[in-house]
Design a protein around this motif. Sequence first.
Motif, PDB file in Angstrom:
ATOM      1  N   GLU A 194       0.746  -9.276  -1.301  1.00 40.22           N
ATOM      2  CA  GLU A 194       0.978  -8.085  -0.309  1.00 40.22           C
ATOM      3  C   GLU A 194       1.271  -8.633   1.210  1.00 40.22           C
ATOM      4  OE1 GLU A 194       1.621  -4.891  -1.129  1.00 40.22           O
ATOM      5  OE2 GLU A 194       1.633  -5.654  -3.226  1.00 40.22           O
ATOM      6  N   ALA A 195       0.238  -9.669   1.544  1.00 45.11           N
ATOM      7  CA  ALA A 195       0.553  -9.983   2.836  1.00 45.11           C
ATOM      8  C   ALA A 195       1.972 -10.531   3.078  1.00 45.11           C
ATOM      9  CB  ALA A 195      -0.703 -11.023   3.123  1.00 45.11           C
ATOM     10  N   MET A 196       2.814 -11.472   1.967  1.00 47.18           N
ATOM     11  CA  MET A 196       3.869 -11.836   2.250  1.00 47.18           C
ATOM     12  C   MET A 196       4.753 -10.469   2.419  1.00 47.18           C
ATOM     13  SD  MET A 196       3.827 -15.345   1.960  1.00 47.18           S
ATOM     14  CE  MET A 196       2.977 -16.840   1.122  1.00 47.18           C
ATOM     15  N   LYS A 197       4.526  -9.711   1.688  1.00 48.08           N
ATOM     16  CA  LYS A 197       5.452  -8.356   1.647  1.00 48.08           C
ATOM     17  C   LYS A 197       5.666  -7.985   3.076  1.00 48.08           C
ATOM     18  CE  LYS A 197       5.124  -7.283  -3.144  1.00 48.08           C
ATOM     19  NZ  LYS A 197       4.770  -5.986  -4.229  1.00 48.08           N
ATOM     20  N   ASP A 198       4.306  -7.761   3.580  1.00 48.64           N
ATOM     21  CA  ASP A 198       4.125  -7.386   4.958  1.00 48.64           C
ATOM     22  C   ASP A 198       5.121  -7.884   6.015  1.00 48.64           C
ATOM     23  OD1 ASP A 198       2.475  -5.362   4.164  1.00 48.64           O
ATOM     24  OD2 ASP A 198       0.492  -6.322   4.663  1.00 48.64           O
ATOM     25  N   ILE A 199       5.226  -9.325   5.856  1.00 50.04           N
ATOM     26  CA  ILE A 199       6.167 -10.004   6.582  1.00 50.04           C
ATOM     27  C   ILE A 199       7.580  -9.496   6.922  1.00 50.04           C
ATOM     28  CG2 ILE A 199       7.274 -12.210   7.159  1.00 50.04           C
ATOM     29  CD1 ILE A 199       4.794 -13.538   5.808  1.00 50.04           C
ATOM     30  N   SER A 200       8.070  -9.214   5.625  1.00 49.78           N
ATOM     31  CA  SER A 200       9.503  -8.394   5.742  1.00 49.78           C
ATOM     32  C   SER A 200       9.354  -7.161   6.271  1.00 49.78           C
ATOM     33  CB  SER A 200      10.076  -8.588   4.255  1.00 49.78           C
ATOM     34  OG  SER A 200       9.018  -7.939   3.247  1.00 49.78           O
ATOM     35  N   LYS A 201       8.253  -6.465   6.120  1.00 46.88           N
ATOM     36  CA  LYS A 201       8.014  -5.079   6.694  1.00 46.88           C
ATOM     37  C   LYS A 201       8.025  -4.762   8.018  1.00 46.88           C
ATOM     38  CE  LYS A 201       5.667  -3.353   2.495  1.00 46.88           C
ATOM     39  NZ  LYS A 201       4.258  -2.761   1.772  1.00 46.88           N
ATOM     40  N   TYR A 245       1.798  -4.400  13.723  1.00 49.38           N
ATOM     41  CA  TYR A 245       1.591  -3.852  12.392  1.00 49.38           C
ATOM     42  C   TYR A 245       1.508  -2.307  12.130  1.00 49.38           C
ATOM     43  CZ  TYR A 245      -0.391  -4.456   7.561  1.00 49.38           C
ATOM     44  OH  TYR A 245      -0.635  -4.495   6.227  1.00 49.38           O
ATOM     45  N   SER A 246       1.528  -1.601  13.013  1.00 45.07           N
ATOM     46  CA  SER A 246       1.275  -0.194  13.105  1.00 45.07           C
ATOM     47  C   SER A 246       2.258   0.513  12.376  1.00 45.07           C
ATOM     48  CB  SER A 246       1.195   0.397  14.663  1.00 45.07           C
ATOM     49  OG  SER A 246       2.335   0.373  15.170  1.00 45.07           O
ATOM     50  N   ASP A 247       3.745  -0.246  12.296  1.00 43.85           N
ATOM     51  CA  ASP A 247       4.407   0.488  11.417  1.00 43.85           C
ATOM     52  C   ASP A 247       4.428   0.382   9.899  1.00 43.85           C
ATOM     53  OD1 ASP A 247       5.878   1.744  13.515  1.00 43.85           O
ATOM     54  OD2 ASP A 247       6.988  -0.168  14.121  1.00 43.85           O
ATOM     55  N   VAL A 248       3.428  -0.566   9.420  1.00 47.49           N
ATOM     56  CA  VAL A 248       3.484  -0.838   8.151  1.00 47.49           C
ATOM     57  C   VAL A 248       2.718   0.211   7.535  1.00 47.49           C
ATOM     58  CG1 VAL A 248       2.534  -2.661   6.335  1.00 47.49           C
ATOM     59  CG2 VAL A 248       3.727  -3.452   8.502  1.00 47.49           C
ATOM     60  N   GLU A 249       3.234   0.788   6.481  1.00 47.86           N
ATOM     61  CA  GLU A 249       2.274   1.931   5.727  1.00 47.86           C
ATOM     62  C   GLU A 249       1.401   1.369   4.482  1.00 47.86           C
ATOM     63  OE1 GLU A 249       5.257   4.801   4.261  1.00 47.86           O
ATOM     64  OE2 GLU A 249       5.687   5.343   6.565  1.00 47.86           O
TER      65      GLU A 249
END
Length: 262
Positions: free
Chosen positions: A187-194, A258-262
């Motif tokens: 999930e942390a890896m996915k957050d990179i692209s987000k 990071y505030s735009d990551v849901e």
Amino acid sequence: MEIVEIIKDAVHYPIDHPKDLLIFIVLDIIVTAMGYLVGMGGIIHTMQSDITNSIITMTSSGAIPAFNYLLIQAGTAGIIAVIIVFIINLFLNGYGLDIAKLGIERKDEGPKIDIVRQILNGIKLIIVNFVYMFVPILIMLILMQIHEVIGGIIGLAALIVFGFALLMAQCRLAKNESLMDALNIPEAMKDISKVGIVKILAILVVIFLITFILTFISSIIVKICVPLGINLFVGPILSALIGAFSFFLSYRAIGLMYSDVE
């Protein structure tokens, strides 16, 4: 938020919260003073917290062997000082996570002091840092046994990727205060692209440049103070001020990022 908005907000944040900034400065001076009082200033500085410090940093810098030697030399006073400094740094790590959390929530208020919770979160942060650095290093060591060059290249790439993932994991920890959530590597890896790799790189570069410029200006001021004989007084104060400003700036920026990551 756009990159310019994030940086502008992050720069103003420590300026808008002088009382919170002063708390960090006082603690930083206490840590430094305690280190020098027992003759361990260099090791104490190695233990100073920031958004990327961890056990890995101490190991790679050779601080741990020196740390053990100085414990023997300094005796009881040194042991007590190191314990106090370690606790303060755990608190500051947790305090920094709260700054990031306020950024994630886009709140303008300063972080509240909650010593026990912040120390516990500081411990969680050390665990997260260790895991995210241990995995790519382990991968590198295993692959280098098969082919040194290829293993080194793949290992270096893994270190870079996990470095970005670590940043996301720190944000996840700040947001939910959940160790398991932060250690969810996929999930942390996915957050990179987000968030966007360009945005992450741009913000890190700007933070580095701001800190570098402030440090450079500080060194010039200290040199000017040498003939006046006040450099030993001015130097630590400027160092603590810049360290506090950079600390607030960094955690606020990554929180907003990071505030735009849901």
